[in-house]
Design a protein around this motif. Structure first.
Motif, PDB file in Angstrom:
ATOM      1  N   GLN A 400       0.935  -1.253   0.008  1.00 34.69           N
ATOM      2  CA  GLN A 400       0.033  -0.022   0.045  1.00 34.69           C
ATOM      3  C   GLN A 400       1.041   1.239   0.107  1.00 34.69           C
ATOM      4  N   ALA A 401       0.008   2.274  -0.543  1.00 35.14           N
ATOM      5  CA  ALA A 401       0.884   3.624  -0.551  1.00 35.14           C
ATOM      6  C   ALA A 401       2.422   3.593  -1.108  1.00 35.14           C
ATOM      7  N   LEU A 402       2.661   2.935  -2.017  1.00 34.36           N
ATOM      8  CA  LEU A 402       3.996   2.534  -2.359  1.00 34.36           C
ATOM      9  C   LEU A 402       5.018   3.595  -2.718  1.00 34.36           C
ATOM     10  N   ASP A 403       4.372   4.877  -2.801  1.00 35.65           N
ATOM     11  CA  ASP A 403       5.540   6.223  -3.139  1.00 35.65           C
ATOM     12  C   ASP A 403       5.322   7.331  -2.219  1.00 35.65           C
ATOM     13  N   SER A 404       4.856   7.041  -0.976  1.00 35.43           N
ATOM     14  CA  SER A 404       4.745   7.993  -0.344  1.00 35.43           C
ATOM     15  C   SER A 404       5.718   7.968   0.908  1.00 35.43           C
ATOM     16  N   SER A 405       6.280   9.256   1.017  1.00 40.69           N
ATOM     17  CA  SER A 405       7.485   9.355   2.080  1.00 40.69           C
ATOM     18  C   SER A 405       6.857  10.183   3.127  1.00 40.69           C
ATOM     19  N   SER A 406       7.443   9.852   4.548  1.00 36.36           N
ATOM     20  CA  SER A 406       7.154  10.584   5.405  1.00 36.36           C
ATOM     21  C   SER A 406       7.937  12.135   5.713  1.00 36.36           C
ATOM     22  N   LEU A 407       7.035  13.011   5.821  1.00 33.12           N
ATOM     23  CA  LEU A 407       7.851  14.537   5.915  1.00 33.12           C
ATOM     24  C   LEU A 407       7.973  14.763   7.360  1.00 33.12           C
ATOM     25  N   LEU A 408       7.732  14.023   8.450  1.00 31.47           N
ATOM     26  CA  LEU A 408       7.678  14.086   9.764  1.00 31.47           C
ATOM     27  C   LEU A 408       9.134  14.732  10.142  1.00 31.47           C
ATOM     28  N   PRO A 409      10.205  13.779   9.787  1.00 30.23           N
ATOM     29  CA  PRO A 409      11.311  14.167  10.383  1.00 30.23           C
ATOM     30  C   PRO A 409      11.845  15.617   9.898  1.00 30.23           C
ATOM     31  N   LEU A 410      11.372  16.195   8.776  1.00 30.94           N
ATOM     32  CA  LEU A 410      11.526  17.500   8.183  1.00 30.94           C
ATOM     33  C   LEU A 410      10.819  18.515   9.146  1.00 30.94           C
ATOM     34  N   LEU A 411       9.619  18.141   9.412  1.00 31.64           N
ATOM     35  CA  LEU A 411       8.644  18.989  10.037  1.00 31.64           C
ATOM     36  C   LEU A 411       9.001  19.150  11.531  1.00 31.64           C
ATOM     37  N   GLU A 412      10.068  17.987  12.225  1.00 30.96           N
ATOM     38  CA  GLU A 412      10.152  17.950  13.550  1.00 30.96           C
ATOM     39  C   GLU A 412      11.731  18.440  13.483  1.00 30.96           C
ATOM     40  N   ASN A 413      12.311  18.752  12.565  1.00 32.01           N
ATOM     41  CA  ASN A 413      13.653  19.269  12.346  1.00 32.01           C
ATOM     42  C   ASN A 413      14.823  18.379  12.713  1.00 32.01           C
ATOM     43  N   GLU A 414      14.390  17.046  12.502  1.00 32.60           N
ATOM     44  CA  GLU A 414      15.154  15.874  12.659  1.00 32.60           C
ATOM     45  C   GLU A 414      16.275  15.612  11.607  1.00 32.60           C
ATOM     46  N   THR A 415      15.883  16.177  10.666  1.00 31.09           N
ATOM     47  CA  THR A 415      16.881  16.180   9.274  1.00 31.09           C
ATOM     48  C   THR A 415      16.531  17.340   8.601  1.00 31.09           C
ATOM     49  N   GLU A 416      17.227  18.116   7.676  1.00 26.29           N
ATOM     50  CA  GLU A 416      17.131  19.289   6.700  1.00 26.29           C
ATOM     51  C   GLU A 416      16.975  19.022   5.633  1.00 26.29           C
ATOM     52  N   ASP A 417      17.057  17.840   5.058  1.00 24.51           N
ATOM     53  CA  ASP A 417      17.063  17.243   3.668  1.00 24.51           C
ATOM     54  C   ASP A 417      16.361  15.875   3.262  1.00 24.51           C
ATOM     55  N   PRO A 501       8.158  -0.305  -3.997  1.00 26.64           N
ATOM     56  CA  PRO A 501       7.928   1.355  -3.560  1.00 26.64           C
ATOM     57  C   PRO A 501       9.075   2.081  -3.890  1.00 26.64           C
ATOM     58  N   THR A 502       8.730   3.243  -4.549  1.00 31.62           N
ATOM     59  CA  THR A 502       9.878   4.119  -4.731  1.00 31.62           C
ATOM     60  C   THR A 502      10.094   5.333  -3.575  1.00 31.62           C
ATOM     61  N   ALA A 503       9.577   5.094  -2.372  1.00 26.37           N
ATOM     62  CA  ALA A 503      10.121   5.954  -1.498  1.00 26.37           C
ATOM     63  C   ALA A 503       9.850   5.032  -0.202  1.00 26.37           C
ATOM     64  N   SER A 504      10.929   5.693   0.643  1.00 23.65           N
ATOM     65  CA  SER A 504      10.796   4.601   2.090  1.00 23.65           C
ATOM     66  C   SER A 504       9.673   5.699   2.884  1.00 23.65           C
ATOM     67  N   ARG A 505       8.708   4.738   3.589  1.00 27.59           N
ATOM     68  CA  ARG A 505       7.565   5.265   4.108  1.00 27.59           C
ATOM     69  C   ARG A 505       8.186   6.133   5.449  1.00 27.59           C
ATOM     70  N   PHE A 506       8.891   5.601   5.987  1.00 25.22           N
ATOM     71  CA  PHE A 506       9.536   6.535   7.259  1.00 25.22           C
ATOM     72  C   PHE A 506      10.903   6.842   7.019  1.00 25.22           C
ATOM     73  N   VAL A 507      11.408   8.032   6.667  1.00 29.15           N
ATOM     74  CA  VAL A 507      12.759   8.108   6.297  1.00 29.15           C
ATOM     75  C   VAL A 507      13.598   8.329   7.303  1.00 29.15           C
ATOM     76  N   ASN A 508      13.228   8.474   8.697  1.00 34.02           N
ATOM     77  CA  ASN A 508      13.938   8.229   9.859  1.00 34.02           C
ATOM     78  C   ASN A 508      14.140   6.930  10.355  1.00 34.02           C
ATOM     79  N   ASN A 509      13.596   5.842   9.621  1.00 31.96           N
ATOM     80  CA  ASN A 509      13.629   4.536  10.264  1.00 31.96           C
ATOM     81  C   ASN A 509      15.069   4.207  10.351  1.00 31.96           C
TER      82      ASN A 509
END
Length: 509
Positions: A400-417, A501-509
């Motif tokens: 499911q949702a094969l191409d969606s990446s979480s933006l939460l790490p960006l929103l919470e300033n855990e990563t800049e890019d 999937p073309t995107a990791s669902r949770f980029v901070n995993n």
């Protein structure tokens, strides 16, 4: 009457505080129709001092939240984008990769497919849809109530019972409540649906034939075909109706045990351009250089109304607001003549393969939680799915949702890019676009190949130093960049063929 022991009182106070701390935020996703990057004055001010129409409500969200300057719609036209945003899948994974355009066409969203509404129900939310659906639906035939109507588009469709949606609409895709316009204000049926039933617009409403002659009497030029609708149909009134129903929903659900998820799919700023005379005490029609820009102003007033309603109920600080658009802006003659630039500094507009066709506003605001930032990471509208999943600690299943990446790490300033390959498409011209590290490859899909597997590279732009995609700097025939063209084309084909999937669902995993 015996007095409660202080320890018991303290326990109840602490218990109440814990419950409040654990309560999830409400979520309002605003998907605007045909809003370009330059239509939002906050974005436009980054490149110009000439602001024709201000958008103070949207600007306030931007100043109080995360502003993504490299955000893209999944497609340069609305219908395929809406499928992608609702499911977290690229358009090409749909049975109708170029979009389902008729209200009476079969929905491309499968019954077993994850949608934003199903995800949020899983997270414990009450879910509501308001506005333009445009992802197909099922209606019965008039002369055979046991058969689903399927008919041609862009010609009068009369053998359809529009009184009730019997499948494929928002209530069938996970929403607890829906006030829907199956094709917005642009196409049949010219009616409003509360849940699955046609909602009369007045006491004397009846189903009738909405003709151009009938619309001429109220100053409306139909954008699409004539057809069936409510006898009191007047698109000038639909924006105010939509935001009023959304206000009522917030008022009724603000303090229930479960938080709410509202998907506010605005009717503005799509054709026909029919601004209301006044909204929220503010004059709208005739106050800007074009009816198109009147609607941009009306949209901003709607956003202010939603914000004011949240504040009135004391839940603004407990509500996440996400705002983006289904595709790039409209290039209307009177609008451009005024000096307004819907696509800001970018080339082209809606339905085009250039950046103006799919570069869109993307703002995420959560007062006192997400700090203000301007982020240049490449993101997509379909990233809303994984972002809300991670926010609610829900793991999306592998299919499911094969191409969606979480933006939460960006929103919470855990990563800049966010290291991301952007894949998007036009529609009518049948081009697909791939952007990696600022290099954008445009491929022309062979229109005679219904499998969509035959593509030819037709343009390469380095957006890092040519954001306006000037044709003089099209690198497609430059010998130095042939390896880059091959690299991007290979990446594109590998992505399409893998089915992974073309995107990791949770980029901070």
């Amino acid at each position: 009457m015996p007095r409660l022991h202080p320890t018991i009182i303290l326990f109840f106070i602490l218990f109440t505080l814990v419950l409040r701390a654990q309560k999830k935020p409400n979520v309002v996703v605003v998907l605007v129709d045909d809003l370009g990057l330059g239509d939002v004055s906050y974005y436009r001010k980054a490149h110009s001092d000439t602001i024709i129409v201000e958008t103070p409500a949207i600007d306030a969200l931007a100043k109080n939240g995360a502003v993504f300057t490299n955000a893209h719609a999944p497609a340069a036209l609305c219908a395929p984008s809406r499928y992608a945003i609702m499911t977290g899948n690229h358009c090409y994974r749909s049975d109708a990769p170029w979009g389902v355009w008729g209200s009476y066409e079969k929905s491309p969203i499968k019954e077993n497919q994850l949608t934003l509404s199903k995800l949020m129900k899983q997270a414990g939310y009450q879910t509501a849809f308001f506005g333009k659906w445009h992802i197909g639906g099922d209606f019965l035939k008039k002369d055979d109530p046991n058969t689903i109507y399927r008919g041609p588009r862009n010609k009068p469709e009369l053998d359809v019972d529009i009184k009730k949606i019997v499948g494929g609409g928002p209530r069938y895709r996970g929403f607890d409540y829906a006030l829907s316009f199956q094709a917005g204000i642009q196409d049949v049926p010219y009616a409003v649906y509360e849940d699955n039933d046609m909602m009369p617009l007045a006491k004397d409403s009846k189903i009738t034939y909405i003709s151009q002659t009938k619309m001429d009497k109220i100053g409306v030029k139909l954008d699409k075909a004539e057809g069936l609708g409510d006898s009191n149909w007047n698109p000038h009134d639909m924006g105010p109706l939509l935001v009023k129903k959304a206000m009522d929903y917030i008022d009724a659900n603000a303090h229930k045990d479960r938080p709410f998820f509202m998907y506010y799919s605005a009717l503005a700023v799509h054709l026909p351009h029919t601004p209301t005379d006044e909204l929220n005490g503010i004059k709208i029609a005739g106050t800007t250089p074009s009816k198109h820009l009147d609607l941009v102003k009306e949209l901003d007033v709607q956003i202010q109304i939603l914000i004011d309603t949240l504040k009135k109920q004391g839940i603004y600080d407990d509500t996440i607001i996400m705002l983006t658009s289904d595709n790039g802006g409209l290039l209307r003659k009177n609008t451009l003549k005024s000096g307004h630039r819907p696509s800001d500094i970018y080339r082209g507009g809606k339905n085009q393969a250039y950046e103006g066709g799919n570069r869109v506003p993307f703002i995420v605001s959560w007062n006192n939680h997400f700090k203000h930032q301007i982020n240049e990471s490449p993101v997509l509208g379909l990233d809303i799915m994984a972002t809300l999943a991670e926010l609610n600690h829900i793991e999306i299943s592998a299919d499911q949702a094969l191409d969606s990446s979480s933006l939460l790490p960006l929103l919470e300033n855990e990563t800049e890019d966010l290291d991301r390959v952007i894949y998007t498409q036009s529609v009518t011209g049948k081009e697909v676009m791939l952007i990696k590290d600022g290099f954008k490859l445009i491929l022309q899909v062979d229109k005679s190949d219904k499998s969509n597997h035959t593509q030819t590279p037709i343009a390469l732009f380095n957006l890092n130093d040519n954001p306006g995609e000037l044709e003089a700097h099209n690198l497609i025939t430059n010998a130095q960049y042939q390896p880059k063209i091959k690299e991007l084309a290979t990446l594109y084909h590998a992505t399409r063929k893998s089915g992974r999937p073309t995107a990791s669902r949770f980029v901070n995993n």
